[in-house]
Design a protein around this motif. Structure first.
Motif, PDB file in Angstrom:
ATOM      1  N   ASP A 240       8.455  17.730 -64.339  1.00 44.20           N
ATOM      2  CA  ASP A 240       9.127  18.975 -62.843  1.00 44.20           C
ATOM      3  C   ASP A 240       7.865  19.880 -62.826  1.00 44.20           C
ATOM      4  O   ASP A 240       8.285  20.542 -64.032  1.00 44.20           O
ATOM      5  CB  ASP A 240       9.720  19.077 -62.500  1.00 44.20           C
ATOM      6  CG  ASP A 240      10.066  19.932 -60.824  1.00 44.20           C
ATOM      7  OD1 ASP A 240       9.165  19.543 -60.021  1.00 44.20           O
ATOM      8  OD2 ASP A 240      11.030  20.482 -60.359  1.00 44.20           O
ATOM      9  N   HIS A 241       6.375  19.960 -62.240  1.00 38.59           N
ATOM     10  CA  HIS A 241       5.400  20.931 -62.389  1.00 38.59           C
ATOM     11  C   HIS A 241       4.816  21.530 -61.007  1.00 38.59           C
ATOM     12  O   HIS A 241       4.740  20.470 -60.018  1.00 38.59           O
ATOM     13  CB  HIS A 241       4.563  20.664 -62.897  1.00 38.59           C
ATOM     14  CG  HIS A 241       3.666  19.589 -62.769  1.00 38.59           C
ATOM     15  ND1 HIS A 241       2.648  19.681 -62.185  1.00 38.59           N
ATOM     16  CD2 HIS A 241       3.560  18.076 -63.246  1.00 38.59           C
ATOM     17  CE1 HIS A 241       2.253  18.327 -62.399  1.00 38.59           C
ATOM     18  NE2 HIS A 241       3.084  17.216 -62.552  1.00 38.59           N
ATOM     19  N   SER A 242       4.463  22.947 -61.447  1.00 38.29           N
ATOM     20  CA  SER A 242       4.024  23.180 -59.549  1.00 38.29           C
ATOM     21  C   SER A 242       2.508  22.638 -59.962  1.00 38.29           C
ATOM     22  O   SER A 242       1.510  21.672 -60.522  1.00 38.29           O
ATOM     23  CB  SER A 242       3.766  24.616 -60.033  1.00 38.29           C
ATOM     24  OG  SER A 242       3.198  25.044 -61.149  1.00 38.29           O
TER      25      SER A 242
ATOM     26  N   TYR B 170       2.172  11.567 -68.133  1.00 40.26           N
ATOM     27  CA  TYR B 170       3.319   9.820 -67.496  1.00 40.26           C
ATOM     28  C   TYR B 170       3.339   9.975 -65.514  1.00 40.26           C
ATOM     29  O   TYR B 170       4.201   9.711 -65.825  1.00 40.26           O
ATOM     30  CB  TYR B 170       4.408  10.316 -68.189  1.00 40.26           C
ATOM     31  CG  TYR B 170       4.009   9.282 -69.879  1.00 40.26           C
ATOM     32  CD1 TYR B 170       3.393  10.399 -71.009  1.00 40.26           C
ATOM     33  CD2 TYR B 170       5.207   8.799 -69.890  1.00 40.26           C
ATOM     34  CE1 TYR B 170       3.579  10.218 -71.760  1.00 40.26           C
ATOM     35  CE2 TYR B 170       4.927   8.597 -71.741  1.00 40.26           C
ATOM     36  CZ  TYR B 170       3.655   8.770 -71.986  1.00 40.26           C
ATOM     37  OH  TYR B 170       4.225   7.946 -73.688  1.00 40.26           O
ATOM     38  N   CYS B 171       2.744  10.888 -65.273  1.00 45.20           N
ATOM     39  CA  CYS B 171       3.312  11.286 -63.847  1.00 45.20           C
ATOM     40  C   CYS B 171       2.621  10.275 -62.843  1.00 45.20           C
ATOM     41  O   CYS B 171       1.843   9.557 -63.559  1.00 45.20           O
ATOM     42  CB  CYS B 171       1.852  12.910 -63.390  1.00 45.20           C
ATOM     43  SG  CYS B 171       2.442  13.066 -62.174  1.00 45.20           S
ATOM     44  N   PRO B 172       3.454   9.880 -62.862  1.00 46.10           N
ATOM     45  CA  PRO B 172       3.458   8.240 -61.251  1.00 46.10           C
ATOM     46  C   PRO B 172       2.665   9.144 -60.750  1.00 46.10           C
ATOM     47  O   PRO B 172       2.286   7.822 -60.185  1.00 46.10           O
ATOM     48  CB  PRO B 172       4.949   8.374 -61.562  1.00 46.10           C
ATOM     49  CG  PRO B 172       5.490   9.862 -61.354  1.00 46.10           C
ATOM     50  CD  PRO B 172       5.031  10.706 -62.658  1.00 46.10           C
TER      51      PRO B 172
ATOM     52  N   VAL C  47       1.337  12.393 -58.820  1.00 48.92           N
ATOM     53  CA  VAL C  47       0.327  13.460 -57.940  1.00 48.92           C
ATOM     54  C   VAL C  47      -0.451  14.153 -58.815  1.00 48.92           C
ATOM     55  O   VAL C  47      -1.654  14.189 -58.590  1.00 48.92           O
ATOM     56  CB  VAL C  47       1.402  14.276 -58.604  1.00 48.92           C
ATOM     57  CG1 VAL C  47       1.048  16.052 -58.058  1.00 48.92           C
ATOM     58  CG2 VAL C  47       2.613  14.412 -56.862  1.00 48.92           C
ATOM     59  N   CYS C  48      -0.206  13.707 -60.181  1.00 51.13           N
ATOM     60  CA  CYS C  48      -1.777  13.870 -61.834  1.00 51.13           C
ATOM     61  C   CYS C  48      -2.486  12.964 -61.249  1.00 51.13           C
ATOM     62  O   CYS C  48      -3.567  13.855 -61.118  1.00 51.13           O
ATOM     63  CB  CYS C  48      -0.305  13.718 -62.985  1.00 51.13           C
ATOM     64  SG  CYS C  48       0.321  15.510 -63.044  1.00 51.13           S
ATOM     65  N   PRO C  49      -2.139  11.978 -61.282  1.00 51.94           N
ATOM     66  CA  PRO C  49      -3.555  10.995 -61.009  1.00 51.94           C
ATOM     67  C   PRO C  49      -4.234  11.054 -59.960  1.00 51.94           C
ATOM     68  O   PRO C  49      -5.494  11.394 -60.069  1.00 51.94           O
ATOM     69  CB  PRO C  49      -2.942   9.587 -61.125  1.00 51.94           C
ATOM     70  CG  PRO C  49      -1.349   9.819 -61.414  1.00 51.94           C
ATOM     71  CD  PRO C  49      -1.678  10.970 -61.428  1.00 51.94           C
TER      72      PRO C  49
HETATM   73 NI    NI Z   1       1.911  15.378 -62.444  1.00 56.25          NI
END
Ligand code: NI
Length: 205
Positions: A169-171, A76-78, A80-82
């Motif tokens: 919220d994640h590193s 669901y990360c908007p 950073v992850c993608p």
């Molecule tokens: Ni993320």
């Protein structure tokens, strides 16, 4: 102080100085030969027990001999992850052109920090957006907590302002581990694919 007293005092002081000098020399010698002077590997990564995109149990043993390129995030990360996953996939494609065997030695993994929503099915659907070899791993909340601890990854639920759902919220660090799942390097998720490919080329065994 009499003359003999002065002499005795001077001798005692000189003796103390000699002892002090010997002690200092000894400490310096010990420090120079101490094994701690050798470069040590950061204590990051280790055994994990998780669930793959087919719902099968999986541990690090599954990937023995593969260099793991691991990113921790959630589907669901908007943003950073993608971005991190795009850079990882892109870097592997670039590396595959110049060094196909090295590229093939890398197993890219995405480990969720949000096991509640990131089911094996949700991960399978999400991974195809990024790279055909990318494997998503999830698990029970405890399995995920344990894995995050082993890799020193921070993750915490935060409420999204105005939305009914939460975010994590994640590193945001990409880890490179060797074939025995030992730490080799880490990269920022902002590193463009071309740059990440060059760094992989440098760091891969
Ligand atoms: Ni993320």
């Amino acid at each position: 102080m009499g003359k003999s007293q002065k002499t005795a005092f001077a001798l005692a002081a000189a003796g103390l100085l000699v002892i002090l000098a010997l002690l200092v020399t000894d400490i310096m010698r010990r420090e120079a030969t101490s094994p701690a002077a050798a470069p040590s590997r950061p204590d990051i990564g280790g055994a994990f027990s998780l669930v793959d995109m087919n719902g099968q149990n999986v541990t690090q043993a599954q990937y023995a001999g593969k260099n793991l390129l691991i990113y921790f995030g959630f589907t669901y990360c908007p943003d950073v992850c993608p971005m991190a996953l795009m850079h990882m996939g892109g870097a592997l494609d670039i590396l595959a052109e110049s060094a196909p065997q090295r590229a093939a030695s890398v197993q890219p993994l995405f480990i969720t920090v949000d096991p509640e929503r990131d089911t094996p099915e949700a991960l399978a659907e999400y991974m195809i957006n990024f790279h055909p070899r990318l494997v998503g791993l999830t698990g029970s909340p405890k399995q995920i907590r344990d894995t995050l601890a082993v890799y020193r990854v921070y993750a915490s639920k935060v409420m999204d302002e105005g939305a009914s759902d939460y975010l994590m919220d994640h590193s945001s660090i990409i880890y490179l581990m060797d074939g025995e799942n030992r730490y080799l390097a880490h990269f920022d998720h902002n590193l463009p694919a071309q740059e990440l490919a060059a760094r992989l080329q440098q760091k891969l065994p």
